[in-house]
Design a protein around this motif. Structure first.
Motif, short mmCIF file in Angstrom:
data_model
loop_
_atom_site.label_atom_id
_atom_site.label_comp_id
_atom_site.label_asym_id
_atom_site.label_seq_id
_atom_site.Cartn_x
_atom_site.Cartn_y
_atom_site.Cartn_z
N GLU A 10 -1.78 4.15 3.35
CA GLU A 10 -3.26 4.65 2.90
C GLU A 10 -4.02 3.48 2.71
N ASN A 16 -10.57 -0.16 1.52
CA ASN A 16 -9.60 -0.07 0.31
C ASN A 16 -9.21 -1.87 -0.08
N LEU A 55 -9.94 7.38 -5.06
CA LEU A 55 -8.95 6.47 -4.79
C LEU A 55 -9.46 5.11 -4.96
N GLN A 56 -10.69 4.78 -4.07
CA GLN A 56 -11.21 3.70 -4.18
C GLN A 56 -11.54 3.20 -5.56
N GLN A 350 -0.93 15.37 -6.46
CA GLN A 350 -2.13 14.12 -5.80
C GLN A 350 -1.18 12.88 -5.72
N LEU A 353 -2.67 10.18 -3.60
CA LEU A 353 -3.30 9.14 -4.34
C LEU A 353 -2.60 8.07 -5.25
N LEU A 357 -2.32 3.95 -5.11
CA LEU A 357 -2.75 3.44 -6.14
C LEU A 357 -1.60 2.50 -6.54
#
Lengths: 497, 185
Positions: A10, A16, A55-56, A350, A353, A357
């Protein structure tokens, strides 16, 4: 491990990685500038991230956090002024190294220690966080209430010099959180007849005012020094020999592991970890004579501990919704602003996510290493910019940031109001971070207390029937009582001697 | 013998036991007033619900009590002045003994902080008619020229940098609909 690999898939997209790079760069710059620490930096950046994908935005804010931790090291080594509390210990040996012409070496050791410990502890984070979450999933409202109370009391207490002042600030945050409509009964609280307050005090404007604007105003009179004796550094100095690396190997490992464990404790944070690890390093060293005079282990250990504690602080933040430090309290606020509620269910609801992270921390560590080794001499030049040329630009940015959250002047006024209060309180030594924790955890504390008492048919006796809650309460009580007893004994001893 | 302050505020502060004592008095009074008012108001919301559980006033009442107690604790004369940290400390209050402001700087500091915040208040008051960008340019100029005693050129540069930053980042990059310019535009 599959989840972590999924996280890497991801996070390893161009956007990202770019966001992570920008965050690490911004964080390093903010950390270098004495006066804007990670808390203020993150508070300033929250409104700028609100248009990003969640997320970003979280990748960026997390990168700012660990970038700041490294940036603080640069000013510690070159100027003997730490960018934030966690970089203070690095001054003890980093600056003397710089004075004898080894500034580049100190910065390189700091970067390598941070990278190695960061990488090691990301693996620990990947293992520990789901374990914590699995255990916490079995918690009911009484256990959650006990846990939130523990978080408020520990973070409130350890965040500043005085535990009492930390608790008062946490209570202030809880009180501010009570403004608006109450969830269970629909009662309007502290709205003073104003429609604008019915939905409560905005979290982001509150954070911007209380932390960023107040800190900038405080620094406007505290940070008056014009940098004169900044040590110069060059690329040639950054070469580290094999014996030097061998010398710091153990220091990095110890700093990393202890730092991570301390970081996991709600309220302890990187500052406590760096002090503790430096002390441990001095105790285990055979030759202690060079500590404080430019010992390379005195740089490696706290720097490793600092980065490890940052990762460790994410364990309670992500799994329990209880921040491990002041800055993670602000990050928690950012999560809430994006509609994400950290806690035991986060990994279930989540998962993508969270794992992305966590994977981004690793990417961020690599970026920091690549960024910091070659660019350290360039970063050092930023130290020449006096703070008096920074705050007139950054302070209005904070104000506009508060406005930008909802395109509302009311939010900007709220930020200004809390900035005024915070300036006064900070003068008396009241730390703002526990108030952030109070406003974030206050509603959770209240709803879990209400649900617990309802479960007990209106009786608080429900807490006595829940062994886990009792254990957490006992732990909380011990954390309150033990330091007081130890302090009393120390005073008694000093009187008798 | 101590020197007599030249300014009226300095003389008042000296008579009242020093600026430190006045600051402590102001903060403790604020805490006591806010704590007391919030406790009474919370009591009015109800400490218990009709079903026997906790009422909407319970948690704010406890928080208000803590603030009230802290206000009284702070009012004690034994409470000493905290030292200022020169760094933007991450944990929000850790003392850093390496460097710091002089007593004179610290004493004048509160005034500087409140002048800055008041200037931002003026920015907000005039923004609906003048717009954010001109007001922020003015703020940057005023802070540079009159608070930092920078040259006119440097102050103009600060104002321009602040205005440009707001324009580029908030309007250009983030697309925030700011009331950027006077309404005639």
């Amino acid at each position: 491990m599959n989840d972590l690999m999924g996280g890497f898939v991801e996070v390893l997209s161009f956007e990202n990685i770019l966001v992570c790079f920008i965050g690490a760069l911004l964080g390093t710059l903010l950390g270098i500038l004495p006066g804007i620490g990670s808390s203020s930096g993150m508070a300033l950046l929250i409104p700028l991230t609100l248009t990003l994908d969640p997320l970003q935005a979280l990748i960026l804010l997390a990168a700012v956090y660990y970038g700041c931790e490294y940036g603080g090291t640069v000013s510690s080594v070159l100027l003997n002024t730490p960018g934030d509390g966690a970089a203070l210990v690095t001054c003890l040996d980093g600056f003397p190294m710089g004075q004898r012409g080894e500034a580049g070496k100190a910065l390189a050791i700091a970067a390598i220690s941070s990278f190695v410990a960061g990488t090691l502890t990301i693996v620990l984070l990947s293992v520990a966080a789901p374990m914590f979450a699995t255990v916490a999933l079995r918690f009911g409202p009484p256990e959650m209430f006990a846990l939130i109370l523990l978080g408020l009391l520990t973070v409130g207490g350890v965040a500043g010099r005085s535990r009492r002042k930390g608790w008062a600030m946490a209570a202030f945050g809880v009180l501010v959180a009570a403004v608006g409509i109450e969830g269970q009964t629909g009662t309007l609280r502290f709205t003073f007849g104003s429609d604008r307050l019915v939905s409560g005090v905005g979290l982001v404007p509150f954070i911007i005012g209380l932390v960023a604007m107040a800190e900038l105003c405080r620094q406007a009179y505290v940070n008056r020094a014009t940098p004169r004796t900044i040590i110069r550094t060059s690329y040639r100095e950054m070469l580290i020999t094999r014996p030097e690396l061998a010398k710091v190997r153990g220091s990095i490992a110890r700093g990393g592991i202890i730092g991570f464990i301390i970081g996991c404790l709600p309220g302890a944070g990187p500052t406590v970890a760096t002090f503790l690890c430096y002390d441990v390093e001095k105790r285990v060293a055979k030759d202690k004579s060079q500590f404080g005079k430019g010992d390379v282990r005195g740089v490696a250990s706290p720097e490793a501990a600092n980065n490890a504690a940052v990762n460790g602080a994410f364990v309670p933040t992500l799994t329990l919704g209880i921040p491990g430090s002041g800055t993670t309290a602000i990050l928690l606020g950012a999560f809430v602003a994006f509609g994400i509620r950290p806690g035991p269910l986060l990994f279930e609801q989540q998962g993508d996510l969270v794992w992305a992270l966590i994977a981004s921390f690793y990417v961020g560590n690599v970026i920091l290493l690549v960024l910091n080794l070659p660019l350290a001499p360039f970063f050092a030049r930023i130290l020449y910019v006096p703070f008096k040329y920074i705050y007139p630009v950054v302070l209005p940015v904070a104000l506009v940031g508060a406005y930008a959250v909802n395109n509302s002047l009311d939010d900007a006024w709220i930020a200004l109001f809390f900035a005024g209060i915070s300036v006064l309180l900070m003068r008396r030594g009241y730390p703002p971070a526990p108030a952030i924790l109070g406003i974030v955890l206050g509603p959770l504390l209240e709803s879990n207390l209400e649900r617990s008492v309802s479960m007990g048919s209106g009786s608080f006796g429900i807490f006595l029937d829940r062994p886990v809650a009792l254990i957490i309460f006992t732990l909380t009580a011990a954390m309150l009582i033990v330091p007081a007893i130890l302090r009393g004994r120390t005073m008694q001893r000093s009187k008798t001697h | 013998m101590s020197e007599t302050p030249r300014h009226a505020w300095g003389r008042v502060a000296q008579a009242a036991g020093g600026r430190n004592a006045i600051e402590r008095l102001v903060v403790s009074t604020l805490m006591i007033v806010v704590g007391f008012a919030a406790a009474i108001t919370s009591f009015g919301y109800g400490l218990t619900s009709e079903r026997g559980g906790i009422g909407p006033g319970t948690v704010p009442f406890v928080a208000a009590l803590l603030i009230l107690v802290e206000g009284f604790m702070l009012a004690r004369p034994s409470e000493s002045a905290p030292s200022s940290s020169p760094v933007g400390d991450e944990e929000g209050g850790l003392a850093v003994p390496l460097a710091g402001p002089s007593t004179k700087q610290r004493d004048g500091g509160l005034m500087t902080a409140f002048v800055l915040l008041s200037m931002l208040g003026v920015v907000l008051l005039l923004t609906p008619s003048v717009g954010f960008v001109p007001m922020i340019v003015l703020f940057g100029f005023a802070a540079g020229r009159w608070i930092e005693r920078a040259s006119v050129f440097a102050s103009l540069g600060l104002g321009a940098a602040a205005g440009l930053f707001i324009w580029v980042v908030f309007i250009g990059l983030l697309g925030v609909r700011l009331p950027a310019l006077p309404q005639i535009f």
